[in-house]
Design a protein around this motif. Structure first.
Motif, short mmCIF file in Angstrom:
data_model
loop_
_atom_site.label_atom_id
_atom_site.label_comp_id
_atom_site.label_asym_id
_atom_site.label_seq_id
_atom_site.Cartn_x
_atom_site.Cartn_y
_atom_site.Cartn_z
N ILE A 100 7.10 -15.83 -9.39
CA ILE A 100 8.01 -15.93 -8.25
C ILE A 100 8.93 -17.13 -8.48
CG2 ILE A 100 8.23 -16.20 -5.77
CD1 ILE A 100 5.49 -14.99 -5.42
N VAL A 101 10.22 -16.85 -8.49
CA VAL A 101 11.23 -17.86 -8.79
C VAL A 101 12.13 -18.04 -7.57
CG1 VAL A 101 13.17 -18.47 -10.29
CG2 VAL A 101 11.19 -17.27 -11.24
N SER A 102 12.44 -19.27 -7.23
CA SER A 102 13.32 -19.52 -6.10
C SER A 102 14.48 -20.41 -6.53
CB SER A 102 12.54 -20.18 -4.95
OG SER A 102 13.32 -20.21 -3.77
N LYS A 103 15.28 -20.81 -5.56
CA LYS A 103 16.41 -21.70 -5.86
C LYS A 103 16.61 -22.64 -4.69
CE LYS A 103 18.98 -18.17 -6.48
NZ LYS A 103 17.99 -17.17 -6.02
N VAL A 104 17.12 -23.82 -4.98
CA VAL A 104 17.41 -24.82 -3.96
C VAL A 104 18.76 -25.44 -4.26
CG1 VAL A 104 14.99 -25.36 -3.42
CG2 VAL A 104 16.16 -26.59 -5.27
N GLY A 105 19.33 -26.06 -3.24
CA GLY A 105 20.63 -26.71 -3.43
C GLY A 105 21.61 -26.40 -2.33
N ALA A 106 21.23 -25.50 -1.41
CA ALA A 106 22.14 -25.10 -0.34
C ALA A 106 21.38 -24.86 0.94
CB ALA A 106 22.90 -23.83 -0.73
N ARG A 107 22.11 -24.87 2.02
CA ARG A 107 21.60 -24.48 3.33
C ARG A 107 22.55 -23.44 3.93
NH1 ARG A 107 18.59 -29.14 5.15
NH2 ARG A 107 16.96 -29.35 3.55
N ARG A 108 22.14 -22.81 5.00
CA ARG A 108 23.00 -21.87 5.72
C ARG A 108 23.43 -22.49 7.03
NH1 ARG A 108 21.96 -16.74 3.90
NH2 ARG A 108 24.01 -16.20 4.73
N ASP A 109 24.72 -22.34 7.37
CA ASP A 109 25.18 -22.82 8.67
C ASP A 109 25.03 -21.70 9.69
OD1 ASP A 109 27.35 -21.10 8.35
OD2 ASP A 109 28.71 -22.69 7.69
N GLU A 110 25.40 -21.98 10.94
CA GLU A 110 25.18 -21.02 12.01
C GLU A 110 25.97 -19.74 11.81
OE1 GLU A 110 25.95 -22.90 15.71
OE2 GLU A 110 24.21 -24.24 15.61
N ALA A 111 27.08 -19.83 11.07
CA ALA A 111 27.91 -18.66 10.82
C ALA A 111 27.47 -17.90 9.58
CB ALA A 111 29.38 -19.08 10.68
N GLY A 112 26.41 -18.39 8.93
CA GLY A 112 25.93 -17.72 7.72
C GLY A 112 26.55 -18.24 6.45
N GLY A 113 27.37 -19.30 6.57
CA GLY A 113 27.98 -19.87 5.37
C GLY A 113 26.98 -20.60 4.51
N TRP A 114 27.34 -20.79 3.25
CA TRP A 114 26.47 -21.46 2.28
C TRP A 114 26.96 -22.90 2.13
CZ3 TRP A 114 22.73 -18.07 0.20
CH2 TRP A 114 22.94 -16.72 0.48
N VAL A 115 26.15 -23.85 2.57
CA VAL A 115 26.55 -25.25 2.64
C VAL A 115 25.74 -26.06 1.62
CG1 VAL A 115 26.75 -27.26 4.15
CG2 VAL A 115 27.01 -24.94 5.10
N PRO A 116 26.40 -26.85 0.79
CA PRO A 116 25.66 -27.64 -0.20
C PRO A 116 24.84 -28.75 0.43
CG PRO A 116 27.99 -28.21 -0.25
CD PRO A 116 27.86 -27.03 0.66
N LEU A 117 23.69 -29.05 -0.17
CA LEU A 117 22.90 -30.20 0.26
C LEU A 117 23.62 -31.48 -0.15
CD1 LEU A 117 19.23 -29.23 -0.72
CD2 LEU A 117 20.36 -28.99 1.49
N GLU A 118 23.64 -32.43 0.75
CA GLU A 118 24.33 -33.68 0.46
C GLU A 118 23.40 -34.74 -0.11
OE1 GLU A 118 26.38 -34.93 3.96
OE2 GLU A 118 27.73 -33.19 4.01
N ASP A 119 22.12 -34.63 0.21
CA ASP A 119 21.14 -35.62 -0.25
C ASP A 119 20.21 -34.98 -1.26
OD1 ASP A 119 19.20 -37.53 -0.65
OD2 ASP A 119 18.86 -37.95 1.48
N PRO A 120 20.20 -35.44 -2.51
CA PRO A 120 19.31 -34.85 -3.52
C PRO A 120 17.85 -34.82 -3.09
CG PRO A 120 20.92 -36.27 -4.58
CD PRO A 120 21.09 -36.47 -3.09
N ALA A 121 17.44 -35.78 -2.27
CA ALA A 121 16.04 -35.82 -1.83
C ALA A 121 15.66 -34.58 -1.03
CB ALA A 121 15.79 -37.08 -1.00
#
Length: 291
Positions: free
Chosen positions: A81-102
Motif C-alpha cells: 500500500i503506497v500513499s502520498k503526502v504534500g498537499a491538503r484539500r480546501d473546502e472547495a476541493g482544491g489541492w493546497v500545498p503544505l507550507e510546513d515540512p513538519a
C-alpha cells in the motif's frame, strides 16, 4: 506479458496495480456514488492478484483509505500500500500545498491510522510547486527520511517532480519510485522515466489515459488509438494502457476505477501483446504536452 513483476520498496509487485483516486465521489471529494460497488472493486482487485494499491489521505479526504480498510483489512502480507503526502484539500476541493515540512509527518501518521497499519510500503513526496526552493525540498525530504528511519514507511517516492528533484533526492537517500504524468500524448516526463530505468527505480505514470479533469481526452479520442482498439477488439483505454506498460520494464500502472467491469478490463491489459507495427504507430502519436 513477460517480466510482469517489479520490485517496489521490498515488495515484488505485479506491474498492473490499482489506484484508489476514483473511489471517492465526484472531484475526489466525499463518499462514493456506490459504496458497495467500491468495496467490491477493492476485493475483486486483490482476488485477481493486485498487490500494489496507490492511495492518499487527501482522496476524499479520508474516504479512499477508509474504504480500503473496510474492504481489505487485515491485509494480505504481499500487499504493497503506497500513499502520498504534500498537499491538503480546501473546502472547495482544491489541492493546497503544505507550507510546513513538519506537517508531512502528521499526514504519514494519518494515513497509517485510517488504513489501520503500522507501516506503508512507500510514501511519495508530492511536489506541488516545482519552483519552490531547493532548501524547502531538502527540508521536506528530511522529514520523509526520518519517517522511514522510524519505520513508518518502507521507502520514499517522489511525485510530480522534475529531473533535478530526482537527482537531488537520490544524492541524499534511496528513492524507490517516481510518479509523474505520462501517456501517449504527454511524454514530458520521458527524461525522468529514462533516469528511473537507469537507476532501477519504479516509474508510476499517473493520468495514463489523459487527465480526469479535462473535458476532452486526447488519448482515448486519438484516431490511432481507436483504430488499434478496433483491430485488436479491445477498448481504447486498454490499448493506451498496454502501450504505456510496454514503454519500459519499470513502469508500474495504477489505473483506477469505481466499477468492477472496468477493473476487469484494466487488469486484462497485462495480457495484451501489441505488434511491432501497432506499437510504432502509437509511438508516432507524438509527445505534445497536455493542457
Amino acid at each position: 506479458m513477460t517480466n510482469d513483476r517489479y520490485p517496489l520498496a521490498g515488495f515484488d509487485v505485479h506491474r498492473v496495480g490499482f489506484g484508489a483516486m476514483q473511489l471517492p465521489g465526484p472531484g475526489v471529494m466525499g463518499p462514493p456514488r456506490d459504496h458497495d460497488e467500491a468495496i467490491a472493486v477493492l476485493r475483486r482487485a486483490v482476488e485477481a492478484g493486485v498487490d500494489h494499491i496507490d492511495t492518499a489521505q487527501i482522496y476524499g479526504p479520508d474516504v479512499a483509505n477508509e474504504l480500503i480498510r473496510e474492504a481489505l483489512h487485515p491485509y494480505p502480507e504481499n500487499l504493497a500500500i503506497v500513499s502520498k503526502v504534500g498537499a491538503r484539500r480546501d473546502e472547495a476541493g482544491g489541492w493546497v500545498p503544505l507550507e510546513d515540512p513538519a506537517d508531512l509527518r502528521t499526514d504519514v501518521e494519518n494515513n497509517l491510522r485510517t488504513l489501520g497499519i503500522d507501516q506503508l510500503a512507500a510514501v511519495n513526496l508530492r511536489v506541488m510547486d516545482r519552483t519552490a526552493s531547493d532548501s524547502f525540498f531538502d527540508d521536506q525530504l528530511a522529514v520523509m527520511v526520518a519517517a522511514r528511519d522510524a519505520g513508518l514507511i518502507g521507502g520514499i517516492g517522489l511525485s510530480n517532480v522534475d529531473l533535478r528533484h530526482l537527482e537531488r533526492a537520490a544524492a541524499q537517500t534511496d528513492i524507490v519510485c517516481v510518479q509523474n504524468p505520462y501517456n501517449l500524448v504527454d511524454r514530458s516526463a520521458q527524461d525522468l522515466l529514462d533516469e528511473c530505468v537507469a537507476r532501477g527505480i519504479g516509474f508510476v505514470p499517473f493520468f495514463p489515459l489523459g487527465s480526469a479533469f479535462t473535458p476532452d481526452n486526447p488519448v482515448l479520442g486519438n484516431p490511432v488509438v481507436r483504430q488499434a482498439a478496433g483491430e485488436l477488439d479491445r477498448t481504447p483505454a486498454q490499448v493506451a494502457l498496454a502501450w504505456t506498460l510496454g514503454v519500459a520494464p519499470n513502469v508500474l500502472l495504477i489505473p483506477g476505477t469505481s466499477s468492477v467491469a472496468h477493473l476487469e478490463e484494466n487488469l486484462a491489459v497485462a495480457d495484451i501483446e501489441l505488434s511491432d507495427d501497432t506499437r510504432a504507430q502509437l509511438d508516432a502519436v507524438g509527445s505534445n504536452q497536455l493542457a
